[in-house]
Design an enzyme around this catalytic site. Structure first.
Site, PDB file in Angstrom:
ATOM      1  N   LYS A  63       0.846  -1.209   0.000  1.00  0.00           N
ATOM      2  CA  LYS A  63       0.000   0.000   0.000  1.00  0.00           C
ATOM      3  C   LYS A  63       0.872   1.247   0.000  1.00  0.00           C
ATOM      4  O   LYS A  63       0.609   2.207  -0.731  1.00  0.00           O
ATOM      5  CB  LYS A  63      -0.932  -0.014   1.225  1.00  0.00           C
ATOM      6  N   GLN A  77      -4.369  -1.161   9.714  1.00  0.00           N
ATOM      7  CA  GLN A  77      -4.323  -2.510   9.134  1.00  0.00           C
ATOM      8  C   GLN A  77      -4.918  -3.534  10.103  1.00  0.00           C
ATOM      9  O   GLN A  77      -4.530  -3.601  11.269  1.00  0.00           O
ATOM     10  CB  GLN A  77      -2.864  -2.875   8.802  1.00  0.00           C
ATOM     11  N   ASP A  91     -10.773   2.995   4.283  1.00  0.00           N
ATOM     12  CA  ASP A  91     -11.160   1.585   4.193  1.00  0.00           C
ATOM     13  C   ASP A  91     -12.683   1.442   4.114  1.00  0.00           C
ATOM     14  O   ASP A  91     -13.193   0.341   3.881  1.00  0.00           O
ATOM     15  CB  ASP A  91     -10.648   0.831   5.431  1.00  0.00           C
TER      16      ASP A  91
END
Ligand code: NAP
Length: 300
Positions: free
Chosen positions: A53, A97, A120
């Site tokens: 990422k 994460q 997200d």
């Protein structure tokens, strides 16, 4: 002949558009889009995802920051970092994460992210906007947003008259995917572990999306001839036959060998939905950066 949906190619098109939008934002407003990725602990798979990422964020021209915290980080310390990123005007996207170490309350952390920076798409405000049909002001969970672009690459934006079946009802994928399909006018059914006669439910689908986590569960006779099949599953299975020093391989939730003979269009694993997830994270970050600077966001 069956059309293979090339996730890498569609993802590359998204990344091109993100790079263009990022350079326009910097040129016209002097603003560099900023993405902060927070990782707690040393799970190797999570570190590899976070590394990918960060590299992609740099390729997009973003200010890419990684916060690596030790496994014993407390809830208060992590919440404090998220609070400071919420305040930081140079950061437009925040990603924590998952999974977090077991002693941490992941949901409380995710819900503490400012919804405008929740790239997200997991905050209840963003999930609620999608559920109420507001696709214009929220941020959508990256994997379903990416899978939807693959559906659009075959059927266009209007799925009127088409029956879609999503196997899986997770908050991360199944539910938002069903809502995106519904928003695009498909008739949608969500199947799960309690669904009776899953094979015949799946066979009714013009668009069949599998997100289960069971290797090659969807067989040829689950697929309506000519259907579009989107395989979200990523499963590592033993493959002693490889013989190149590697003993495992990745497969999806769909038996590609079987289903590709029946489907009209189908994704590969790897190379299908996977590359779309990271591309849509970049798209969400540039979208957030535009909105937080009072600009209307680019569409993807
Ligand atoms: P999840 O939270 O474990 O959800 C799995 C869903 O599958 C649940 O709704 C479950 O039903 C259903 N299910 C389990 N066994 C079933 C069965 N035998 N028949 C029918 N339904 C069944 O998983 P997820 O996070 O949605 O992920 C699903 C898959 O997608 C995994 O392989 C994951 O690795 C992959 N994934 C890929 C990406 C990507 O970037 N490509 C991103 C996210 C996830 P119940 O609700 O009834 O238990």
């Amino acid at each position: 002949m069956t059309h293979i949906i090339d996730g890498k190619q569609v993802a590359a098109t998204v990344i091109d558009a993100v790079q263009q939008a990022a350079s326009d934002l910097e040129r016209t407003k002097g603003v560099r889009a900023g993405l902060a990725v927070v990782i707690v602990g040393d799970d190797p798979a999570s570190h590899s995802y976070v590394g990918a990422k960060g590299r992609m964020a740099k390729e997009c021209g973003f200010n890419s920051l990684q916060h690596t915290l030790p496994a014993q980080t407390t809830q208060g310390e992590l919440a404090g970092l998220v609070a400071s990123l919420n305040q930081d005007t140079s950061i437009h996207g925040i990603l924590v994460q998952l999974p977090l170490p077991k002693h941490l309350d992941a949901d409380a952390i995710i819900q503490s992210i400012r919804p405008e920076k929740d790239v997200d798409g997991l905050h209840v405000v963003n999930a609620g906007k999608l559920a109420t049909g507001d696709l214009a002001t929220g941020l959508i969970s990256c994997t379903p947003a990416g899978a939807m672009l693959l559906v659009r690459s075959i059927h266009g934006g209007d799925l009127s008259g088409l029956m879609a079946v999503v196997i899986g009802r997770s908050n991360l994928f199944g539910k938002p995917m069903a809502q995106l399909l519904l928003n695009a006018n498909a008739t949608v059914m969500t199947a799960h572990s309690r669904t009776k006669d899953l094979a015949s439910v799946a066979r009714g689908a013009d668009i069949l999306v599998a997100a289960v986590g069971r290797p090659e569960m969807v067989k040829a006779d689950w697929v309506k001839p000519g259907a579009t099949v989107i395989d979200v599953g990523i499963n590592r299975i033993d493959a002693p036959e490889r013989g190149d020093g590697k003993t495992t391989r990745l497969v999806g939730d769909v038996s590609y060998a079987e289903a590709s003979g029946v489907a009209g269009a189908i994704t590969l694993v790897p190379g299908g939905v996977g590359p779309m997830t990271i591309a849509m994270l970049m798209a969400n970050t540039i979208t957030a950066a535009y909105r937080l600077n009072g600009l209307s966001s680019p569409s993807f």
